[in-house]
Design a protein around this motif. Structure first.
Motif, PDB file in Angstrom:
ATOM      1  N   SER A 119       4.756  12.608   1.617  1.00 36.62           N
ATOM      2  CA  SER A 119       4.249  11.370   1.755  1.00 36.62           C
ATOM      3  C   SER A 119       5.231  10.303   1.680  1.00 36.62           C
ATOM      4  CB  SER A 119       2.986  10.981   0.967  1.00 36.62           C
ATOM      5  OG  SER A 119       2.453   9.498   1.424  1.00 36.62           O
ATOM      6  N   ARG A 152      -6.127   7.527  -2.396  1.00 38.25           N
ATOM      7  CA  ARG A 152      -5.402   6.496  -1.764  1.00 38.25           C
ATOM      8  C   ARG A 152      -5.434   5.138  -2.220  1.00 38.25           C
ATOM      9  NH1 ARG A 152      -2.800   7.592   3.394  1.00 38.25           N
ATOM     10  NH2 ARG A 152      -3.404   9.658   4.108  1.00 38.25           N
ATOM     11  N   THR A 153      -6.948   4.884  -2.476  1.00 40.54           N
ATOM     12  CA  THR A 153      -7.419   3.437  -3.011  1.00 40.54           C
ATOM     13  C   THR A 153      -8.586   3.636  -4.077  1.00 40.54           C
ATOM     14  OG1 THR A 153      -9.068   3.356  -1.214  1.00 40.54           O
ATOM     15  CG2 THR A 153      -6.844   2.595  -0.738  1.00 40.54           C
ATOM     16  N   ARG A 171      -6.284  13.680  -2.248  1.00 43.55           N
ATOM     17  CA  ARG A 171      -5.677  12.680  -1.322  1.00 43.55           C
ATOM     18  C   ARG A 171      -6.465  11.411  -1.514  1.00 43.55           C
ATOM     19  NH1 ARG A 171      -1.810  14.717   2.153  1.00 43.55           N
ATOM     20  NH2 ARG A 171      -2.034  16.864   2.474  1.00 43.55           N
ATOM     21  N   GLU A 184       1.024   2.732  -4.826  1.00 44.05           N
ATOM     22  CA  GLU A 184       0.871   1.241  -4.738  1.00 44.05           C
ATOM     23  C   GLU A 184      -0.382   0.564  -5.317  1.00 44.05           C
ATOM     24  OE1 GLU A 184       0.960   0.672  -0.476  1.00 44.05           O
ATOM     25  OE2 GLU A 184       2.907   1.456  -0.261  1.00 44.05           O
ATOM     26  N   ASN A 185      -1.425   1.364  -5.209  1.00 46.95           N
ATOM     27  CA  ASN A 185      -2.801   0.989  -5.915  1.00 46.95           C
ATOM     28  C   ASN A 185      -2.995   1.784  -6.982  1.00 46.95           C
ATOM     29  OD1 ASN A 185      -3.464  -0.451  -3.411  1.00 46.95           O
ATOM     30  ND2 ASN A 185      -3.725   1.396  -2.361  1.00 46.95           N
ATOM     31  N   ASP A 240     -11.752   4.848  -2.531  1.00 44.43           N
ATOM     32  CA  ASP A 240     -12.048   6.449  -2.480  1.00 44.43           C
ATOM     33  C   ASP A 240     -12.730   6.950  -3.781  1.00 44.43           C
ATOM     34  OD1 ASP A 240     -10.716   6.464   0.176  1.00 44.43           O
ATOM     35  OD2 ASP A 240      -8.603   6.958  -0.897  1.00 44.43           O
ATOM     36  N   GLU A 299      -0.317  10.818  -2.547  1.00 46.62           N
ATOM     37  CA  GLU A 299      -0.024   9.950  -1.419  1.00 46.62           C
ATOM     38  C   GLU A 299       0.796   8.630  -1.756  1.00 46.62           C
ATOM     39  OE1 GLU A 299      -0.781  10.705   1.876  1.00 46.62           O
ATOM     40  OE2 GLU A 299      -2.539  12.330   1.763  1.00 46.62           O
ATOM     41  N   ALA A 300       1.655   8.307  -1.114  1.00 46.87           N
ATOM     42  CA  ALA A 300       2.683   6.980  -1.234  1.00 46.87           C
ATOM     43  C   ALA A 300       1.666   6.003  -1.578  1.00 46.87           C
ATOM     44  CB  ALA A 300       3.730   6.787  -0.306  1.00 46.87           C
ATOM     45  N   GLU A 301       0.475   5.733  -0.821  1.00 50.03           N
ATOM     46  CA  GLU A 301      -0.322   4.528  -0.905  1.00 50.03           C
ATOM     47  C   GLU A 301      -1.063   4.606  -2.134  1.00 50.03           C
ATOM     48  OE1 GLU A 301      -4.153   2.548   1.250  1.00 50.03           O
ATOM     49  OE2 GLU A 301      -3.188   4.410   2.480  1.00 50.03           O
ATOM     50  N   ALA A 302      -1.219   5.687  -2.632  1.00 45.03           N
ATOM     51  CA  ALA A 302      -1.882   5.595  -4.189  1.00 45.03           C
ATOM     52  C   ALA A 302      -0.965   5.140  -5.219  1.00 45.03           C
ATOM     53  CB  ALA A 302      -2.350   7.271  -4.555  1.00 45.03           C
TER      54      ALA A 302
END
Length: 264
Positions: free
Chosen positions: A189, A104-105, A102, A165-166, A108, A160-163
């Protein structure tokens, strides 16, 4: 006779991956020291104890970590949300690697490194009287801490979709060794895109991992197919992970079918 300080067993998988060698191991989703021992006997490089998905207690996890270590494998713990409360006991048991789900950034990853590394890389609890510190017998604590930092393996799971992006910020963290993709959670996600679109997204992400010179962790269930050729030359090995649960289910299912089939 002068006593030589005890040293942590070298974690070989990071060195092998950097040398272009694939590493093979198992992901334990049920408690069995015997299966871990079998994995070591047949030559596996590592054993992952899945503390994210399964209801494995710390005592059972610690026992499998010990068995993996004594069989010459790298013990790795897979952890998920709210992992902070179990990291210290897993480290004390002898875990030499962590697979963080999980992600994301980049933050993490930084939080995990902070928890599992000693100064100057992190703020891991200094506890040298557990198993990983030879129960406090004959260690030089400064050397022990340096060895522990040097041998710590870090794998992250992109699901995760946010991952996405980052992703480049995450992949550029200097302590990340390998990346795993969780396609089912990632698809959820992303809002359940068609399979073809998901394959495109995963392919692009894999190429970015390769561009950062990192290894990819992938699940296998049989003979390993040749690595697909990409636009970026691969100078590192991959983590190849077999799940004894799946192997048992597959083998027993085939056996049951063959027994129950009516004679021709």
């Amino acid at each position: 006779m002068e006593q030589v300080p005890a040293r942590i067993r070298a974690n070989t998988i990071a060195r092998k991956l950097k040398a272009g060698e694939d590493c093979f191991g198992v992901c334990m989703r049920f408690a069995s020291d015997a299966v871990v021992e079998i994995a070591g006997t047949v030559g596996c490089d590592f054993a992952i104890v899945d503390m994210e998905h399964e209801a494995l207690g710390l005592a059972a996890a610690a026992s499998m970590i010990r068995t993996a270590d004594l069989c010459g494998m790298t013990p790795i713990a897979r952890v998920g949300r709210r992992y902070e409360t179990i990291v210290d006991p897993l480290l004390s048991a002898g875990a030499q690697g962590f697979c963080l789900a999980r992600v994301r950034t980049r933050q993490d990853v930084e939080r995990l490194v902070e928890a599992v590394m000693y100064h100057p890389l992190g703020n891991r609890t200094v506890y040298g009287i557990g198993r990983s510190g030879f129960y406090g017998h004959g260690i030089d604590e400064d050397q022990w801490a340096a060895d522990a930092n040097d041998g710590m393996y870090i794998e992250i799971v992109i699901e995760e979709a946010e991952a996405l992006e980052n992703l480049d910020a995450i992949l550029s963290h200097p302590r990340v060794n390998a990346v795993q993709f969780g396609p089912k959670d990632l698809r959820q996600s992303l809002g359940m895109p068609p399979a073809e679109r998901l394959a495109e997204i995963l392919g692009d992400a894999a190429r970015r991992v390769e561009a950062h010179g990192l290894s990819i962790s992938r699940s296998i269930a049989g003979p390993v197919a040749p690595r697909a050729s990409g636009s970026v030359p691969r100078n590192v090995g991959d983590m190849l992970v077999a799940a004894p649960t799946g192997l048992l289910v597959g083998a027993l299912s085939k056996m049951a079918q063959s027994i129950r089939q009516p004679a021709a």
